[in-house]
Motif scaffolding. Structure first.
Motif, PDB file in Angstrom:
ATOM      1  N   PRO A 260       2.613 -14.631  -1.745  1.00 53.66           N
ATOM      2  CA  PRO A 260       2.878 -15.498  -0.242  1.00 53.66           C
ATOM      3  C   PRO A 260       3.615 -14.047   0.159  1.00 53.66           C
ATOM      4  N   ILE A 261       4.637 -13.828  -0.482  1.00 48.13           N
ATOM      5  CA  ILE A 261       6.373 -13.618   0.396  1.00 48.13           C
ATOM      6  C   ILE A 261       6.271 -11.163   0.766  1.00 48.13           C
ATOM      7  N   THR A 262       5.672 -11.623  -0.719  1.00 45.38           N
ATOM      8  CA  THR A 262       6.344  -9.965  -0.665  1.00 45.38           C
ATOM      9  C   THR A 262       4.749  -9.143  -1.429  1.00 45.38           C
ATOM     10  N   GLY A 263       4.184 -10.227  -1.816  1.00 46.15           N
ATOM     11  CA  GLY A 263       2.553  -8.919  -1.263  1.00 46.15           C
ATOM     12  C   GLY A 263       2.900  -9.106  -3.228  1.00 46.15           C
ATOM     13  N   GLU A 264       2.932  -8.735  -4.054  1.00 42.13           N
ATOM     14  CA  GLU A 264       3.375  -8.150  -5.245  1.00 42.13           C
ATOM     15  C   GLU A 264       2.289  -9.111  -6.406  1.00 42.13           C
ATOM     16  N   MET A 409      -0.575   0.293   5.752  1.00 36.40           N
ATOM     17  CA  MET A 409      -1.928  -0.524   5.401  1.00 36.40           C
ATOM     18  C   MET A 409      -0.829  -1.359   3.885  1.00 36.40           C
ATOM     19  N   ASP A 410      -1.735  -1.885   3.998  1.00 32.92           N
ATOM     20  CA  ASP A 410      -0.736  -2.869   2.665  1.00 32.92           C
ATOM     21  C   ASP A 410      -1.722  -2.634   1.562  1.00 32.92           C
ATOM     22  N   LYS A 411      -0.927  -2.277   1.051  1.00 32.07           N
ATOM     23  CA  LYS A 411      -1.532  -1.845  -0.909  1.00 32.07           C
ATOM     24  C   LYS A 411      -1.690  -3.688  -1.745  1.00 32.07           C
ATOM     25  N   THR A 412      -1.699  -4.400  -2.088  1.00 31.52           N
ATOM     26  CA  THR A 412      -2.244  -5.202  -3.051  1.00 31.52           C
ATOM     27  C   THR A 412      -3.233  -6.764  -1.949  1.00 31.52           C
ATOM     28  N   GLY A 413      -4.617  -5.712  -2.562  1.00 31.04           N
ATOM     29  CA  GLY A 413      -5.779  -6.640  -2.134  1.00 31.04           C
ATOM     30  C   GLY A 413      -6.347  -6.189  -0.513  1.00 31.04           C
ATOM     31  N   THR A 414      -5.842  -4.316  -0.678  1.00 25.58           N
ATOM     32  CA  THR A 414      -6.065  -4.276   0.887  1.00 25.58           C
ATOM     33  C   THR A 414      -6.465  -2.615   0.168  1.00 25.58           C
ATOM     34  N   LEU A 562       2.945   0.575   3.041  1.00 23.75           N
ATOM     35  CA  LEU A 562       3.804  -0.608   3.043  1.00 23.75           C
ATOM     36  C   LEU A 562       3.679  -1.874   2.350  1.00 23.75           C
ATOM     37  N   THR A 563       4.002  -1.789   0.955  1.00 22.12           N
ATOM     38  CA  THR A 563       4.094  -3.062   0.486  1.00 22.12           C
ATOM     39  C   THR A 563       5.064  -3.385  -0.110  1.00 22.12           C
ATOM     40  N   GLY A 564       5.441  -4.972  -0.880  1.00 23.47           N
ATOM     41  CA  GLY A 564       6.442  -5.121  -1.722  1.00 23.47           C
ATOM     42  C   GLY A 564       6.342  -4.773  -3.374  1.00 23.47           C
ATOM     43  N   ASP A 565       5.403  -3.820  -3.949  1.00 24.30           N
ATOM     44  CA  ASP A 565       5.822  -3.063  -4.801  1.00 24.30           C
ATOM     45  C   ASP A 565       6.569  -2.313  -5.284  1.00 24.30           C
ATOM     46  N   ALA A 584       7.777   1.234  -0.245  1.00 22.41           N
ATOM     47  CA  ALA A 584       7.744   0.177  -0.738  1.00 22.41           C
ATOM     48  C   ALA A 584       9.130  -0.541  -1.170  1.00 22.41           C
ATOM     49  N   GLU A 585       8.768  -1.964  -1.792  1.00 22.83           N
ATOM     50  CA  GLU A 585       9.953  -2.222  -2.556  1.00 22.83           C
ATOM     51  C   GLU A 585      10.392  -3.242  -0.649  1.00 22.83           C
ATOM     52  N   LEU A 586       9.552  -3.411   0.211  1.00 21.00           N
ATOM     53  CA  LEU A 586       9.302  -4.268   1.447  1.00 21.00           C
ATOM     54  C   LEU A 586       9.197  -5.746   1.574  1.00 21.00           C
TER      55      LEU A 586
END
Length: 714
Positions: A260-264, A409-414, A562-565, A584-586
């Motif tokens: 919910p916060i980082t998208g990991e 673009m987000d990574k996870t789920g996109t 742009l991803t939190g991973d 990454a790691e955003l």
């Protein structure tokens, strides 16, 4: 700073629910306060902030100017959302009036077609319904049109009013009703965006748990609201609960779902000393957390604030038709007046002849075809997009995809499926893939962990029969163990393998290489040796590569992830997809900053994502797009466009569809103006009649409507 704060006048503006009211207020207040920078607009809450520091302006002056615009203001009192206090009429006035306008216009047309007489005069009852349609469609427009006229600043409200009055003057009642209804629909779509944004914030609020388990100095635990927990105190978070506040783990080990916060895409193992965020979900371990931020300063709270701030900062693009109306309407009126008075006074012309010609000019200059052309095209484009699984929330957003120069673009789920899947099964020490999957599946069969489910699904896909391990035991934060056919086996992370002392230099090098490639590794072993390991990753969507390639071909200059991973995972997915740039790691606030930098470089920038953590960046971009089928409510509500089928191939389709829509709108505007220009010339030389002008105006309207409806075939 305190002095500056004291000089800030905060007002609640009743009726400020779309960009139109903001424009009116700016037009009146900027001359008073001296600068646009002194004004701050929060459309989500109907709030206006005026910085009076150093300005020779009083609160009464500001209130008086606002009163002249027809809006009502009162001093802000920090009261919560007042929607519950509004009456049904106050909440739904625009919707009700638009509905009545459409229904009455439809009834009027039906009566006209069924009761029309031989001399083509309209039945009185049909005219009555047309009047109801026009009155309800323009009820909220006419006061603003009058203000525009009095202020000698013609705008689209005045243009629409002139169009309707002109249609009535030439007896085209249905056309006048249609214009009033379509304009009312466009205003309804614009004002509804505020409601969507408020619902987005409400869905964000739901992420925060209502209570926190606070441990006091005596060790007693009590349930309190997160807002009542001081910084530096300890809260207890039980397995499966949401974490109430940002903090640092004091005691316990657990996997925390930070999506919910980082998208990991997978839970992150937390141990003493690690940071945790409010709104994330604890796994199967008990955690004691020392709070590091107050409830109104958590990462989640900042996300909520950023959504509101980004939404209020976004300046709506001023429509070309509105700019054109500021010149077109007064010029036409002045030319018609000059045509009436100059020839008779200067050249002895016949007053009746030139009166007739000035009336013809006003009729042909009536901007009905010009005004109808855009909403008809936009409605057709929106309907075509909906049929193709693309939900566009209003006409203003159909234009933006055509102008995009960069897409974040987000990574996870996109770009990816949003869930881990088995990539490699690597057996060792005489074992085979089936044995390795059977043993891992037996240990993971009753676990709800995403990695466990992925391993079990892969075993079932290969038709491997699984029986749950005996004496199963979870090793907190490390892995699991159990007996399979009477023999002990274990599985866990690379770190757990190191702790067991069973790692060899060759295995270490192989595991490090796979982790750098963005893989999550699950090691399987027994007391004697390592049986092998299973690597997992968030799999890329099937259509991602083709969609990225088509976007490049369509002229989008830069595609950014742009991803939190972690960086290894992000780079691996980006290379596979064909992405130009990776960040990454955003955290959510980092994504917003990245989007702001892209906007500075490319002006027109889209952001596409699916999670709550993407909502602030979606709101800040020129165009926000959400993956609608599996996306969070906050992302879908905040976004301007939602891809309801989660199909990335719809993104290049949307760019082409937007360009086709703009092309047809320009054709309609050009044709409408060309017809009017020809008849203006014919009117001057005396070859145009009133009936010809009426026929030309109606013909132009029908042609632009037909051309716009071609978009339904998109």
């Amino acid at each position: 700073m305190n002095q500056s704060e004291d000089q800030r006048l905060r007002l609640r503006i009743h009726g400020m629910d779309c960009a139109e009211e903001v424009s009116i207020l700016k037009r009146e207040l900027v001359p008073l306060v001296g600068s646009d920078d002194r004004l701050g607009f929060d459309l989500l809450n109907g709030k206006l902030t005026v910085n009076l520091d150093g300005a020779d302006v009083t609160q009464g002056d500001v209130l008086a100017v606002i009163e002249r615009t027809g809006l009502r203001a009162e001093v802000w009192d920090d009261a919560p959302d007042r929607d519950g206090e509004l009456t049904f009429w106050q909440r739904n006035q625009r919707t009700v009036m638009t509905t009545i306008s459409g229904v009455a216009g439809g009834i009027g047309l039906a009566l006209q077609l069924s009761l029309g007489e031989a001399d083509e005069s309209l039945p009185v009852i049909a005219i009555s319904f047309y009047l109801i349609s026009i009155a309800t469609g323009l009820l909220l427009v006419l006061p603003k049109a009058w203000h525009s006229l009095v202020a000698l600043r013609p705008d689209l409200n005045l243009l629409m009013s002139v169009a309707v009055v002109g249609a009535i003057a030439i007896g085209e009642w249905f056309e006048g009703a249609a214009v009033a209804f379509l304009f009312s629909v466009s205003l309804l779509l614009e004002s509804s965006s505020v409601g969507r944004a408020r619902r987005a914030i409400a869905s964000l609020m739901d992420l925060s748990p209502p209570t926190a388990h606070l441990r006091d100095e005596d060790g007693k635990i009590s349930d309190v609201a997160p807002a009542d927990v001081p910084v530096g105190f300890t809260v207890v978070v039980r397995p499966g609960e949401k974490i109430p506040l940002d903090g640092r783990v004091l005691v316990g080990i657990s996997g925390v779902n930070q999506a919910p916060i980082t998208g990991e895409s997978v839970p992150v193992e937390k141990e003493p000393g690690d940071e945790v965020f409010a709104g994330t979900i604890n796994g199967d371990g008990l955690l004691e957390i020392e709070t590091t931020k107050a409830a109104d300063d958590t990462t989640l709270a900042r996300i909520i604030k950023m959504v509101g701030d980004a939404g209020s900062k976004r300046a709506p693009l001023e429509k070309w038709v509105e700019k054109f109306a500021a010149v077109y309407t007064p010029v036409v009126m002045i030319v018609a007046l000059l045509m009436l008075v100059i020839p008779p006074l200067a050249f002895g012309g016949d007053w009746s002849v030139w009166l007739y010609r000035s009336l013809v000019l006003l009729v042909i200059a009536c901007p009905c075809a010009l005004v109808i052309s855009t909403p008809v095209s936009v409605v057709a484009a929106l309907a075509a997009a909906a049929r193709n699984g693309v939900l566009i929330k209003g006409g203003v957003f159909i234009e933006l995809p055509a102008q995009l120069k960069a897409i974040a673009m987000d990574k996870t789920g996109t770009l990816t499926q949003g869930a881990p899947a088995v990539v490699d099964v690597v057996p060792m020490n005489g074992h085979n893939e089936a044995e390795l999957l059977m043993r891992a599946g037996a240990l993971e069969l009753n676990s709800n962990h995403p990695l466990a489910r992925a391993i079990v699904d892969e075993a079932k896909r290969r038709d491997i029969e699984l029986v749950a391990a005996d004496n199963f035991e979870t090793i907190q934060g490390k892995g699991a163990s159990g007996h399979i056919n009477g023999k002990p086996f274990w599985l866990g992370s690379h770190r757990y393998l190191e702790q067991r002392g069973q790692e060899t230099p060759e295995v270490h090098e192989q595991l490090e290489s796979m982790q750098e490639a963005g893989r999550t590794v699950v090691v399987v072993g027994n007391d004697e040796h390592v049986c092998g390991f299973i690597t997992l990753a968030d799999a890329i969507r099937e259509e991602t590569r083709d969609a990225i390639r088509e976007l490049h071909a369509a002229g989008v200059e830069k595609l950014v992830m742009l991803t939190g991973d972690n960086e290894g995972t992000a780079k691996a997915i980006a290379a596979e997809a064909g992405i130009d740039e990776v960040h990454a790691e955003l955290l959510p606030e980092d994504k917003v900053k990245a989007v702001e930098r892209l906007v500075e470089q490319h002006e027109y920038v889209a952001m596409i994502g699916d999670g709550v953590n993407d909502a602030p960046a979606l709101a800040r971009a020129s165009l926000g797009l959400a993956m609608g089928a599996a996306g969070s409510d906050a992302a879908i509500e905040t976004a301007d466009i939602a891809l309801m089928s989660d199909d990335l191939s719809k993104l290049p389709w949307l760019v082409h569809h937007s360009r086709r829509t703009l092309r047809i709108i320009r054709q309609n505007i050009g044709f409408s103006l060309a017809v009017k220009a020809v008849f203006v010339i014919l009117t001057f030389v005396g070859f145009a009649s009133l009936w010809a002008a009426i026929a030309a105006d109606m013909g132009a309207s029908l042609l632009v409507i037909g051309n716009g409806l071609r978009l339904l075939r998109a």
